[in-house]
Design a protein around this motif. Sequence first.
Motif, PDB file in Angstrom:
ATOM      1  N   MET A   7       0.787  -1.237   0.000  1.00 46.30           N
ATOM      2  CA  MET A   7       0.000   0.000   0.000  1.00 46.30           C
ATOM      3  C   MET A   7       0.815   1.281   0.000  1.00 46.30           C
ATOM      4  SD  MET A   7      -3.102  -0.846   2.671  1.00 46.30           S
ATOM      5  CE  MET A   7      -2.114  -1.405   4.052  1.00 46.30           C
TER       6      MET A   7
ATOM      7  N   ARG B 250      -0.598   5.290   3.133  1.00 50.43           N
ATOM      8  CA  ARG B 250      -1.878   4.620   2.906  1.00 50.43           C
ATOM      9  C   ARG B 250      -2.072   3.486   3.909  1.00 50.43           C
ATOM     10  NH1 ARG B 250      -5.314   3.828  -1.697  1.00 50.43           N
ATOM     11  NH2 ARG B 250      -6.088   1.683  -1.963  1.00 50.43           N
TER      12      ARG B 250
ATOM     13  N   ARG C  27      -3.005   4.993   7.348  1.00 53.75           N
ATOM     14  CA  ARG C  27      -4.361   5.540   7.315  1.00 53.75           C
ATOM     15  C   ARG C  27      -5.408   4.423   7.317  1.00 53.75           C
ATOM     16  NH1 ARG C  27      -3.640   8.119   3.121  1.00 53.75           N
ATOM     17  NH2 ARG C  27      -4.829   6.992   1.524  1.00 53.75           N
ATOM     18  N   THR C  28      -5.098   3.350   6.630  1.00 54.12           N
ATOM     19  CA  THR C  28      -6.062   2.259   6.499  1.00 54.12           C
ATOM     20  C   THR C  28      -6.086   1.374   7.744  1.00 54.12           C
ATOM     21  OG1 THR C  28      -5.681   2.253   4.106  1.00 54.12           O
ATOM     22  CG2 THR C  28      -6.766   0.320   5.051  1.00 54.12           C
TER      23      THR C  28
ATOM     24  N   ALA D 192      -6.306  -3.626   0.039  1.00 51.80           N
ATOM     25  CA  ALA D 192      -6.059  -2.197  -0.192  1.00 51.80           C
ATOM     26  C   ALA D 192      -4.800  -1.968  -1.017  1.00 51.80           C
ATOM     27  CB  ALA D 192      -5.953  -1.469   1.141  1.00 51.80           C
TER      28      ALA D 192
ATOM     29  N   THR E 156     -12.465  -2.380   2.438  1.00 50.61           N
ATOM     30  CA  THR E 156     -11.720  -1.136   2.626  1.00 50.61           C
ATOM     31  C   THR E 156     -12.190  -0.013   1.711  1.00 50.61           C
ATOM     32  OG1 THR E 156     -10.046  -1.865   1.036  1.00 50.61           O
ATOM     33  CG2 THR E 156      -9.656  -2.377   3.359  1.00 50.61           C
ATOM     34  N   ASP E 157     -13.030  -0.325   0.713  1.00 54.50           N
ATOM     35  CA  ASP E 157     -13.416   0.643  -0.311  1.00 54.50           C
ATOM     36  C   ASP E 157     -14.642   1.458   0.101  1.00 54.50           C
ATOM     37  OD1 ASP E 157     -11.427  -0.294  -2.057  1.00 54.50           O
ATOM     38  OD2 ASP E 157     -12.748  -1.862  -2.837  1.00 54.50           O
ATOM     39  N   LYS E 158     -14.639   2.734  -0.261  1.00 51.72           N
ATOM     40  CA  LYS E 158     -15.844   3.550  -0.120  1.00 51.72           C
ATOM     41  C   LYS E 158     -16.914   3.015  -1.060  1.00 51.72           C
ATOM     42  CE  LYS E 158     -13.510   7.933   0.963  1.00 51.72           C
ATOM     43  NZ  LYS E 158     -13.217   9.300   0.467  1.00 51.72           N
TER      44      LYS E 158
ATOM     45  N   GLY F  69     -15.948   1.414   4.446  1.00 45.86           N
ATOM     46  CA  GLY F  69     -14.644   1.572   3.830  1.00 45.86           C
ATOM     47  C   GLY F  69     -14.255   3.034   3.724  1.00 45.86           C
ATOM     48  N   ASN F  70     -12.939   3.281   3.631  1.00 46.87           N
ATOM     49  CA  ASN F  70     -12.461   4.665   3.596  1.00 46.87           C
ATOM     50  C   ASN F  70     -11.545   4.969   2.420  1.00 46.87           C
ATOM     51  OD1 ASN F  70     -10.331   3.091   4.573  1.00 46.87           O
ATOM     52  ND2 ASN F  70      -9.480   4.772   5.775  1.00 46.87           N
ATOM     53  N   LEU F  71     -11.370   4.016   1.488  1.00 47.28           N
ATOM     54  CA  LEU F  71     -10.458   4.226   0.365  1.00 47.28           C
ATOM     55  C   LEU F  71     -11.232   4.368  -0.941  1.00 47.28           C
ATOM     56  CD1 LEU F  71      -7.721   1.528   1.133  1.00 47.28           C
ATOM     57  CD2 LEU F  71      -7.641   3.979   1.676  1.00 47.28           C
ATOM     58  N   ALA F  72     -10.658   5.130  -1.858  1.00 50.20           N
ATOM     59  CA  ALA F  72     -11.238   5.189  -3.205  1.00 50.20           C
ATOM     60  C   ALA F  72     -11.169   3.807  -3.829  1.00 50.20           C
ATOM     61  CB  ALA F  72     -10.467   6.196  -4.061  1.00 50.20           C
TER      62      ALA F  72
END
Length: 771
Positions: free
Chosen positions: A41, A45, A48-49, A89, A519-521, A545-548
């Motif tokens: 990652m 990243r 943050r994840t 991620a 993990t994805d938005k 999730g909080n990642l693009a």
Amino acid sequence: MATKPPAGDPVQDAPQVAPPQHAAAGLPAIGHTLKVAQQQMGLARAARTLLKVNQKDGFDCPGCAWPEGEKRHTAEFCENGAKAVAEEATLRRVTPEFFAAHPLADLAARSGYWLGQQGRITEPMLLERGDLPEGGERYQAVSWERAFAIIAEELKALGSPDEALFYTSGRTSNEAAFLFQLFAREFGTNNLPDCSNMCHESSGSALNETIGVGKGSVSLEDLHRADLIIVAGQNPGTNHPRMLSALEQAKSAGAKIISVNPLPEAGTERFKNPQTPLGMLKGTALNDLFLQIRIGGDQALFRLLNKLVIETDGATDEAFIREHTHGYEELAAAAKEADWAETLTATGLTRPEIERALAMILASERTIVCWAMGLTQHKHAVATIREVVNLLLLRGNIGRPGAGVCPVRGHSNVQGDRTMGIFERPAAAFLDALDKEFSITSPRHHGYDVVRSIQALRDGRAKVLFAMGGNFVGATPDTEVTEAAIRRARLTVHVSTKLNRSHVVTGRRALILPTLGRTDKDVQASGKQFVTVEDSMGMVHASRGNLAPASPHLLSEPAIVARLARAVLGPASATPWEEFERDYAAIRDRISRVVPGFADFNTRIARPGGFTLPHAPRDERRFPTKTGKANFTAAPVEYPEVPAGRLLLQTLRSHDQYNTTIYGLDDRYRGITGGRRVVLVHPADAAELGLADGAYTDLVSEWSDGVERRAPGFRVVHYPTARGCAAAYYPETNVLVPLDSTADVSNTPASKSVIVRFEPTEPTPEQALAQ
């Protein structure tokens, strides 16, 4: 910027072996974990994840189903959980260009480890076998519209809805699972095999019969309050590492711990908790007693313990037995016949060891028994778990704080999927509620579980396999039989985030549908969404999730099911599939009216940390069985008998894997590095069989059908297993497990009791070079 995976496929059959490791297990191994996360990652990243894993405002770890307490640590994850997050991620991508460069024959020759390391799949892909010369077929990008049209075409061409199989992995959210089973039943089938069929189906079968609820009866707080915790057929250090901190907390409060396992395991021998400075420096020896049992001897052990409890004055909870149980006299009569000599033969234990365990049981007012695959994957698995329940009932240890049954589930929502109706044998009450809510008529006949699904594919009775996540080919038994069965299908479909073996063993047509991960938005027409999961102890909570997303071409699992349903069922379906895709709250509203325990779902799930589902035996000492009471049982005692010159093999995980996902080629707790084709054998057994440490051998399983199943080229490792027993990693040894060798009642593959012979062989050139 995408990171690059390893260029080649590392040799996995040339392991290096150090002396067996019994060093302390930590949670997590900080340096190694961060290195893996950074490789996948990038450092920023990763930080943050990982700080959002298992947090109340974050996402549920895509690994195991172990619960979180009310108070969360900043780093609320284990080493393998961090690896699962890192691989999901990751910045690595599997694009259409990748598939153009790798024909099917190339991918099929790669290891599962190599496939998983390539990264996230970015677009829907279609394979048409037979269009090119053999070996030249390639996956090609396809639009979502075309993908759903192909699935609809194949499903509508079936002679019966029961020719379709709808498989579910435990990572599927509650919302997606509910829609998936709704679609399957509106389509007309109960063919809903899932990963529970291969792991804790035996637990559910035993618990439904004995206490009326097929789930565990304890909470995390109960573990902290227990006087005695028995961990049977489970290795928490590798399979559920966060459990170690719960055991440590129980230990600090005065609990005793008995481990019952054929192999000594680092996690329960000494655990170093990185959440505290003292824990890291000193560590905690968790085991008070280690019973190194022979594989499959657990029922005999618990039957004898039950006999001894019954024969001890004042040891049984007579008031509880009288008021809340049924069948005590039958158990007492059967237990009376338990024999010391037979038990010692079945278990490989000594009389003093069993007497010490008995003393600890009698000294405990609050006892919990935890178990996993070591109990569930035997022919007599259901009877074994019933015997565990007998022990707890004798002492009144169900429905009491700090006591109860604790089957430790694997995937993070495998229990939730079953709660949502992913089951081939649904209860009539569930189907009645579903039909009333959606004005449909669900089929009432039972569908296929995993083993019966493979048999149906093999025999031509099933023609389409749609898998919602997972690695069906890699997880199932009898690899050669399973792969041949899969290749007979007209269509195989896999909803996936990454590549695995199931994408290279396909039907005539194959689709890969790439989906969002935990993990994805997830943003739909009504705004940002969240999903929900249920942990191993019945707590339901949200996951965000909080990642693009890894690609703009990904769809969420609920969206995939909704669009699939509309494509297949068409305007004749009155179910509001578009609304469900647009706003997951609409799905939860319907769940609240169909699934018991989910009333006012949307309001209750808004509470940070979620809510606990009701459990009648735990909450009220009410047992919804056929008798209205908790049922003692008295099945005949069984245990595997192994011919001379053979050993009993159990399949197991390395420390560097989770289920069929291989994170690396090391198993540092057992001293294995750089490879996975190893078989662990006790030095005395190895001497009798003429197997030198480091020698190479083929493993050949023997079963009643007379078919030879062979796993070639395993390196012998002298290891302190129980006498007469051996162990090796799956999925490499799934080939040795006969499809028809299953547990009575539950039909779970008997992967923990495989009789094998050893045929010495020469190492391959790669193996010889590595040596």
